[in-house]
Design a protein around this motif. Structure first.
Motif, PDB file in Angstrom:
ATOM      1  N   THR A   1      47.388  38.298  30.289  1.00 42.05           N
ATOM      2  CA  THR A   1      48.643  38.268  30.509  1.00 42.05           C
ATOM      3  C   THR A   1      49.197  38.428  32.036  1.00 42.05           C
ATOM      4  O   THR A   1      50.482  38.456  31.913  1.00 42.05           O
ATOM      5  N   GLY A   2      48.439  37.959  32.998  1.00 42.51           N
ATOM      6  CA  GLY A   2      48.912  37.784  34.256  1.00 42.51           C
ATOM      7  C   GLY A   2      48.757  39.007  35.363  1.00 42.51           C
ATOM      8  O   GLY A   2      48.902  38.562  36.625  1.00 42.51           O
ATOM      9  N   GLU A   3      48.432  40.151  35.100  1.00 44.83           N
ATOM     10  CA  GLU A   3      48.343  41.260  35.968  1.00 44.83           C
ATOM     11  C   GLU A   3      47.071  40.913  36.628  1.00 44.83           C
ATOM     12  O   GLU A   3      46.111  40.908  36.084  1.00 44.83           O
ATOM     13  N   THR A   4      47.106  41.150  37.901  1.00 45.42           N
ATOM     14  CA  THR A   4      46.113  41.402  38.646  1.00 45.42           C
ATOM     15  C   THR A   4      45.636  42.888  39.236  1.00 45.42           C
ATOM     16  O   THR A   4      46.426  43.591  39.325  1.00 45.42           O
ATOM     17  N   PHE A   5      44.397  43.034  39.596  1.00 45.74           N
ATOM     18  CA  PHE A   5      44.111  44.330  40.050  1.00 45.74           C
ATOM     19  C   PHE A   5      42.646  44.292  40.855  1.00 45.74           C
ATOM     20  O   PHE A   5      42.119  43.127  41.012  1.00 45.74           O
ATOM     21  N   THR A   6      42.582  45.260  41.724  1.00 52.35           N
ATOM     22  CA  THR A   6      41.490  45.020  42.775  1.00 52.35           C
ATOM     23  C   THR A   6      40.391  46.003  42.361  1.00 52.35           C
ATOM     24  O   THR A   6      39.272  46.149  42.962  1.00 52.35           O
ATOM     25  N   ASN A   7      40.563  47.083  41.541  1.00 51.97           N
ATOM     26  CA  ASN A   7      39.642  48.127  41.187  1.00 51.97           C
ATOM     27  C   ASN A   7      40.058  48.841  39.851  1.00 51.97           C
ATOM     28  O   ASN A   7      41.150  48.498  39.338  1.00 51.97           O
ATOM     29  N   ILE A   8      39.191  49.619  39.363  1.00 51.24           N
ATOM     30  CA  ILE A   8      39.327  50.070  38.116  1.00 51.24           C
ATOM     31  C   ILE A   8      40.596  51.067  38.139  1.00 51.24           C
ATOM     32  O   ILE A   8      41.302  51.308  36.992  1.00 51.24           O
TER      33      ILE A   8
ATOM     34  N   CYS B   1      31.716  29.226  25.560  1.00 50.53           N
ATOM     35  CA  CYS B   1      31.965  30.589  26.044  1.00 50.53           C
ATOM     36  C   CYS B   1      33.066  30.973  26.359  1.00 50.53           C
ATOM     37  O   CYS B   1      33.387  32.122  26.544  1.00 50.53           O
ATOM     38  N   SER B   2      34.009  29.900  26.997  1.00 52.35           N
ATOM     39  CA  SER B   2      35.001  30.277  27.992  1.00 52.35           C
ATOM     40  C   SER B   2      36.033  31.332  27.259  1.00 52.35           C
ATOM     41  O   SER B   2      36.631  32.127  27.925  1.00 52.35           O
ATOM     42  N   SER B   3      36.366  30.813  26.080  1.00 54.09           N
ATOM     43  CA  SER B   3      37.473  31.389  25.609  1.00 54.09           C
ATOM     44  C   SER B   3      37.443  32.817  25.293  1.00 54.09           C
ATOM     45  O   SER B   3      38.495  33.489  25.424  1.00 54.09           O
ATOM     46  N   CYS B   4      36.491  33.373  24.789  1.00 55.90           N
ATOM     47  CA  CYS B   4      36.195  34.867  24.807  1.00 55.90           C
ATOM     48  C   CYS B   4      35.827  35.532  26.048  1.00 55.90           C
ATOM     49  O   CYS B   4      36.535  36.729  26.323  1.00 55.90           O
ATOM     50  N   HIS B   5      34.954  35.045  26.800  1.00 58.29           N
ATOM     51  CA  HIS B   5      34.713  35.616  28.237  1.00 58.29           C
ATOM     52  C   HIS B   5      35.710  35.560  29.294  1.00 58.29           C
ATOM     53  O   HIS B   5      35.940  36.654  29.930  1.00 58.29           O
ATOM     54  N   ASN B   6      36.871  34.699  28.906  1.00 55.29           N
ATOM     55  CA  ASN B   6      37.945  34.766  29.965  1.00 55.29           C
ATOM     56  C   ASN B   6      38.860  36.009  29.573  1.00 55.29           C
ATOM     57  O   ASN B   6      39.540  36.438  30.412  1.00 55.29           O
ATOM     58  N   ARG B   7      38.818  36.724  28.277  1.00 57.52           N
ATOM     59  CA  ARG B   7      39.476  37.947  28.066  1.00 57.52           C
ATOM     60  C   ARG B   7      38.687  39.050  28.392  1.00 57.52           C
ATOM     61  O   ARG B   7      39.032  40.132  28.885  1.00 57.52           O
ATOM     62  N   MET B   8      37.226  38.972  28.012  1.00 54.35           N
ATOM     63  CA  MET B   8      36.310  40.320  28.051  1.00 54.35           C
ATOM     64  C   MET B   8      35.859  40.513  29.627  1.00 54.35           C
ATOM     65  O   MET B   8      35.746  41.525  30.138  1.00 54.35           O
ATOM     66  N   ASP B   9      35.516  39.325  30.422  1.00 53.57           N
ATOM     67  CA  ASP B   9      34.893  39.528  31.579  1.00 53.57           C
ATOM     68  C   ASP B   9      35.838  40.318  32.580  1.00 53.57           C
ATOM     69  O   ASP B   9      35.064  41.228  33.284  1.00 53.57           O
ATOM     70  N   PRO B  10      37.100  40.067  32.749  1.00 50.07           N
ATOM     71  CA  PRO B  10      37.779  40.783  33.917  1.00 50.07           C
ATOM     72  C   PRO B  10      37.675  42.238  33.486  1.00 50.07           C
ATOM     73  O   PRO B  10      37.797  42.854  34.398  1.00 50.07           O
ATOM     74  N   LEU B  11      37.970  42.527  32.233  1.00 44.64           N
ATOM     75  CA  LEU B  11      37.990  44.022  31.921  1.00 44.64           C
ATOM     76  C   LEU B  11      36.700  44.924  32.287  1.00 44.64           C
ATOM     77  O   LEU B  11      36.310  45.663  32.962  1.00 44.64           O
ATOM     78  N   GLY B  12      35.490  44.135  31.790  1.00 46.30           N
ATOM     79  CA  GLY B  12      34.215  44.517  32.000  1.00 46.30           C
ATOM     80  C   GLY B  12      33.807  44.623  33.495  1.00 46.30           C
ATOM     81  O   GLY B  12      33.230  45.612  33.958  1.00 46.30           O
ATOM     82  N   LEU B  13      34.166  43.594  34.286  1.00 49.40           N
ATOM     83  CA  LEU B  13      33.670  43.629  35.729  1.00 49.40           C
ATOM     84  C   LEU B  13      34.485  44.646  36.659  1.00 49.40           C
ATOM     85  O   LEU B  13      33.917  45.031  37.426  1.00 49.40           O
ATOM     86  N   SER B  14      35.558  45.142  36.101  1.00 51.24           N
ATOM     87  CA  SER B  14      36.311  46.211  36.840  1.00 51.24           C
ATOM     88  C   SER B  14      35.442  47.459  36.885  1.00 51.24           C
ATOM     89  O   SER B  14      35.807  48.401  37.647  1.00 51.24           O
TER      90      SER B  14
END
Length: 262
Positions: A154-161, A114-127
């Motif tokens: 790609t390395g960018e961090t964010f705290t909200n949408i 599960c990790s390879s795909c969810h590492n890409r999707m989850d940060p975007l969706g959880l925002s």
């Protein structure tokens, strides 16, 4: 489309978004300037997108993250392998409290499949977790404060949408131009894109960059493109003649007869 300081509202939608202080009255949709601290603005925070990327009874960070990857960045993940356990199975591992979706997804990502795909999707969706399944704002989930922070691959961090939208609009703009161009050109041509359409997409993306991202330039670029203006005739297609490098031109330099209906 990604990060605007306005949205379109009528009175009912303003109430739904919790924007009652903007004095929007009546059923007519109109452009409304948003407060500086508003998380709205852009298509990602519209109720339609938020609702269609949710499950019937809860939000779905996976569907929302997939929407961004597929429709904004043009980098959809591979199809999931068979026999992936349901997300709810991961929640059963927590015994002392009811886990949030973020906690459940973290447990799900621990599985190698599960990790390879969810590492890409989850940060975007959880925002987008501050928006419930119907797109209404919320501060808590299951009596716990919502954590909308994340880090892209790609390395960018964010705290909200709001911060994520700014990252997408500034640092990933060219990916968005290309994705939008490919999807709109597919719609305009009534077919999927082929290898010989790459040059056309490149020219339209360059045009967008030169003209400060004007939507009219995107539409004009498609209308003026060779694939849109010149299509192979039905007789040529039936004869099995392959398309030339320059769409609309047959081998030997003979112009293909346009078959587009006005």
């Amino acid at each position: 489309m990604l990060d605007s300081d306005y949205t379109f509202l009528n009175e009912r939608l303003a109430r739904h978004y919790g924007l009652t202080n903007l004095n929007v009255v009546g059923d007519e949709m109109r452009l409304v300037k948003l407060p500086p601290d508003s998380p709205r603005g852009g298509i990602l925070t519209q109720g339609t997108v938020l609702a269609v990327t949710s499950n019937p009874t809860r939000t779905s960070p996976v569907k929302r993250g997939l929407f961004v990857l597929d429709n904004i960045l043009g980098t959809p993940p591979a199809p999931p392998p068979p026999d992936i356990p349901p997300l709810e199975d991961a929640a059963k591992e927590v015994k002392d409290h009811t886990p949030t979706l973020r906690e459940t997804l973290a447990l799900h990502r621990q599985k190698p499949l599960c990790s390879s795909c969810h590492n890409r999707m989850d940060p975007l969706g959880l925002s987008l977790e501050n928006f419930n399944a119907m797109g209404m704002w919320r501060d808590q989930e299951r009596s716990q404060p919502i954590d909308a922070t994340g880090k892209l691959l790609t390395g960018e961090t964010f705290t909200n949408i709001k911060e994520l939208k700014a990252i997408l609009a500034c640092k990933h703009a060219v990916k968005f131009y290309r994705t939008l161009t490919e999807k709109l050109l597919t719609y305009a041509l009534g077919r999927g894109l082929e290898y010989y359409d790459v040059a056309t997409v490149d020219r339209i993306v360059e045009r967008l960059q030169r003209t400060n991202r004007r939507p009219s330039e995107l539409l004009t670029g498609i209308v003026e493109s060779a694939p849109f203006q010149k299509t192979r005739s039905a007789a040529v297609v039936a004869a099995g003649v392959p398309p030339a490098v320059e769409p609309g031109i047959l081998p030997g330099g003979t112009a293909a007869r346009a078959s587009r209906t006005p």
